[in-house]
Scaffold this motif. Structure first.
Motif, PDB file in Angstrom:
ATOM      1  N   ASN A 134      54.975  41.252  40.138  1.00 39.77           N
ATOM      2  CA  ASN A 134      55.453  40.307  39.149  1.00 39.77           C
ATOM      3  C   ASN A 134      56.476  41.130  38.326  1.00 39.77           C
ATOM      4  O   ASN A 134      57.227  40.495  37.745  1.00 39.77           O
ATOM      5  CB  ASN A 134      54.204  40.027  38.278  1.00 39.77           C
ATOM      6  CG  ASN A 134      53.436  38.969  38.681  1.00 39.77           C
ATOM      7  OD1 ASN A 134      53.918  38.241  39.875  1.00 39.77           O
ATOM      8  ND2 ASN A 134      52.222  38.806  38.229  1.00 39.77           N
TER       9      ASN A 134
ATOM     10  N   ARG B 160      45.100  34.685  46.846  1.00 38.47           N
ATOM     11  CA  ARG B 160      45.824  35.102  45.978  1.00 38.47           C
ATOM     12  C   ARG B 160      47.377  36.127  46.329  1.00 38.47           C
ATOM     13  O   ARG B 160      48.333  35.827  45.928  1.00 38.47           O
ATOM     14  CB  ARG B 160      45.347  35.915  44.757  1.00 38.47           C
ATOM     15  CG  ARG B 160      44.077  35.148  44.108  1.00 38.47           C
ATOM     16  CD  ARG B 160      43.235  35.913  43.236  1.00 38.47           C
ATOM     17  NE  ARG B 160      43.850  35.987  41.876  1.00 38.47           N
ATOM     18  CZ  ARG B 160      43.704  37.093  41.012  1.00 38.47           C
ATOM     19  NH1 ARG B 160      42.640  38.001  41.314  1.00 38.47           N
ATOM     20  NH2 ARG B 160      44.255  37.330  39.800  1.00 38.47           N
TER      21      ARG B 160
ATOM     22  N   GLN C 283      37.408  38.891  36.309  1.00 37.53           N
ATOM     23  CA  GLN C 283      38.489  37.859  35.926  1.00 37.53           C
ATOM     24  C   GLN C 283      38.110  36.913  34.471  1.00 37.53           C
ATOM     25  O   GLN C 283      36.990  36.924  34.346  1.00 37.53           O
ATOM     26  CB  GLN C 283      38.292  36.671  37.186  1.00 37.53           C
ATOM     27  CG  GLN C 283      39.517  35.684  37.096  1.00 37.53           C
ATOM     28  CD  GLN C 283      40.838  36.213  37.285  1.00 37.53           C
ATOM     29  OE1 GLN C 283      41.040  37.002  38.153  1.00 37.53           O
ATOM     30  NE2 GLN C 283      41.810  35.972  36.489  1.00 37.53           N
TER      31      GLN C 283
ATOM     32  N   ASP D 235      45.557  35.282  34.382  1.00 38.18           N
ATOM     33  CA  ASP D 235      46.044  34.834  35.866  1.00 38.18           C
ATOM     34  C   ASP D 235      45.510  36.173  36.514  1.00 38.18           C
ATOM     35  O   ASP D 235      44.991  35.567  37.912  1.00 38.18           O
ATOM     36  CB  ASP D 235      47.371  34.580  35.841  1.00 38.18           C
ATOM     37  CG  ASP D 235      47.764  33.226  35.401  1.00 38.18           C
ATOM     38  OD1 ASP D 235      46.880  32.360  34.977  1.00 38.18           O
ATOM     39  OD2 ASP D 235      48.929  33.283  34.873  1.00 38.18           O
TER      40      ASP D 235
END
Length: 451
Positions: free
Chosen positions: A22, A41, A139, A144
């Motif tokens: 990212n 993922r 999580q 995200d």
């Protein structure tokens, strides 16, 4: 920057890989097996290896860094090739430090509570639109990924795990972060396969306190005797700021936190979680959140995944699952559920699943851990004991360890499931504590019990 992950499928590793992707890095990786949710993922981001296994041809001189996961072994062929080429090899925590050495590092340490406290801090920051980098072990709702890294954010919040860094770096992870702001929540002996004596385990926390940068600070739970002793004995030139469990009441299954503005209803419950909340408030204040804003945000915090997670509820029954497995966590969680549901029968089921919990010598640490439960059940798999190459454990040893005459013990998954599904859960609270799944229990089916 070109980064290759050896054992990319791990819970922490795949999140770091996604965070770097990212950030714009060129990320590759290998692993011999990858389970869900890591598999999906990684696939979504185009990072899932096309073939499982280890491939030395992936290790080339143009790699800027190798990140080595704990799942890999010291003789891993990709690792050996990287060492042969003289490439820079990082453990997971080393690489996180490298990415954050110019930021204010906030590190949450402790045998228990660190995931919840880190989650609380991040929830508050997210609620007030304060962007921070982070690494957390669960999580979170509204997030995200479990790792976020940027060039611009001033703060990074790190869950400080005391387990080992990598197969070739036997230092605990939280020794490598060099915090500016730290928190220590509690100490209870764990990971006996790595820290065989209590004294050796305590030493790791002393090293952590001494690793805080000069002029930094530590908030510590003064209600924990070992935490208080270790922090106050440190000669490190840091500010030492104690915290304790705030005042609260429980009314009709609702926990009310006492504040200067009156009683505040909150979603989480149990003395240990209120203690965690007090620590999180301190850290948030260091990060620029005032008390009123903290309370506004924390009232909407529902808890971290697998930490006293409510999986089903009806008018007069409720079921929780919790990651608790160490003696201190089991005791705190069981006590919390009984306090919250004082007028209901609490059925507490514990699976002995970890190396420590299946160790004959360590078992005695569980004395009294299930005392708050009205019905106490222990499940363990003799096969798991064999796989871990530990000495066999008998029913008698389990019973003697917990020192509870009415303790129910199961070693067969079908027998445990039959017991569970034969219960009438009217006016009961079910608590399932494990880092495993009771030999294949379907939690979806368990939800159907609560109606």
């Amino acid at each position: 920057m070109n980064v290759h992950f050896i054992a990319i499928g791990g819970s922490a590793m795949h999140n770091l890989a996604i965070a770097l992707h990212n950030k714009g890095y060129n990320v590759t990786g290998s692993d011999d097996v990858i389970f869900e949710p890591s598999k999906s993922r990684l696939k979504t981001k185009g990072l899932l290896p096309s073939t499982f296994g280890w491939f030395t041809e992936k290790i080339t001189p143009n790699l800027d860094a190798i990140v080595l996961g704990m799942h890999a072994k010291a003789n891993n062929p990709e690792l050996l090739k990287a060492q042969e080429l003289g490439l820079k090899i990082y453990s997971y925590p080393e690489f996180l430090y490298e990415q954050s050495k110019h930021k204010t590092r906030v590190v949450i340490g402790g045998s228990h509570g660190k995931t919840t406290i880190t989650s609380m801090i991040l929830h508050v920051m997210h609620y007030h639109d304060r962007d921070v980098d982070y690494m957390v072990g669960a999580q979170l709702e509204g997030f995200d990924v479990m790792v976020k890294l940027t060039e611009d954010n001033d703060f990074i919040v790190l869950e400080g795990d005391e387990y080992l860094s990598s197969p070739i770096d036997r230092r605990p992870k939280f020794h490598l972060y060099k915090p500016n702001i730290a928190l220590l929540s509690g100490i209870a002996w764990d990971h006996i396969n790595v820290f065989p004596t209590y004294e050796n385990y305590l030493e790791q926390f002393s090293i952590f306190v001494n690793s805080i940068v000069s002029g930094g600070s530590i908030n510590y739970n003064e209600e924990d005797t070992e935490v208080k002793r270790i922090v106050e004995a440190s000669k490190n030139t840091i500010r030492k700021l104690p915290y304790k469990t705030p005042e609260y009441t429980v009314e009709n299954g609702q926990t009310l936190l006492e504040t200067s503005e009156g009683d505040l209803p909150i979603e989480v419950f149990g003395k240990h979680n209120l203690n965690n909340l007090a620590g999180a408030k301190w850290i948030c204040q260091h990060m620029g959140i005032d008390e009123d804003d903290f309370y506004e945000a924390i009232s909407t915090f529902k808890g971290a995944s697998k930490r006293l997670e409510k999986i089903a509820e009806s008018n007069n029954s409720v079921a929780f699952k919790d990651f608790a497995h160490s003696p201190s966590k089991v005791k705190a969680t069981t006590n919390a559920v009984k306090e919250q549901y004082a007028n209901r029968t609490v059925v507490a089921c514990l699976e002995l699943h970890t190396y420590s919990s299946l160790n004959v010598e360590f078992l005695k640490e569980y004395k009294g851990a299930l005392n708050a439960a009205d019905v106490a059940v222990v499940f363990y798999s003799p096969h798991a004991v064999e796989i871990k190459k530990l000495d066999a454990i008998s029913h008698e040893q389990i019973a003697n360890a917990f020192q509870r005459d009415d303790l129910i013990i199961y070693t067969n998954p079908d027998d445990f499931k039959a017991f569970l599904f034969s219960q009438n859960f009217d006016n009961k609270a079910l608590l399932l504590m494990s880092s495993g799944n009771y030999g294949g229990l379907d939690f979806g089916e368990v939800k159907e019990l609560i109606r």
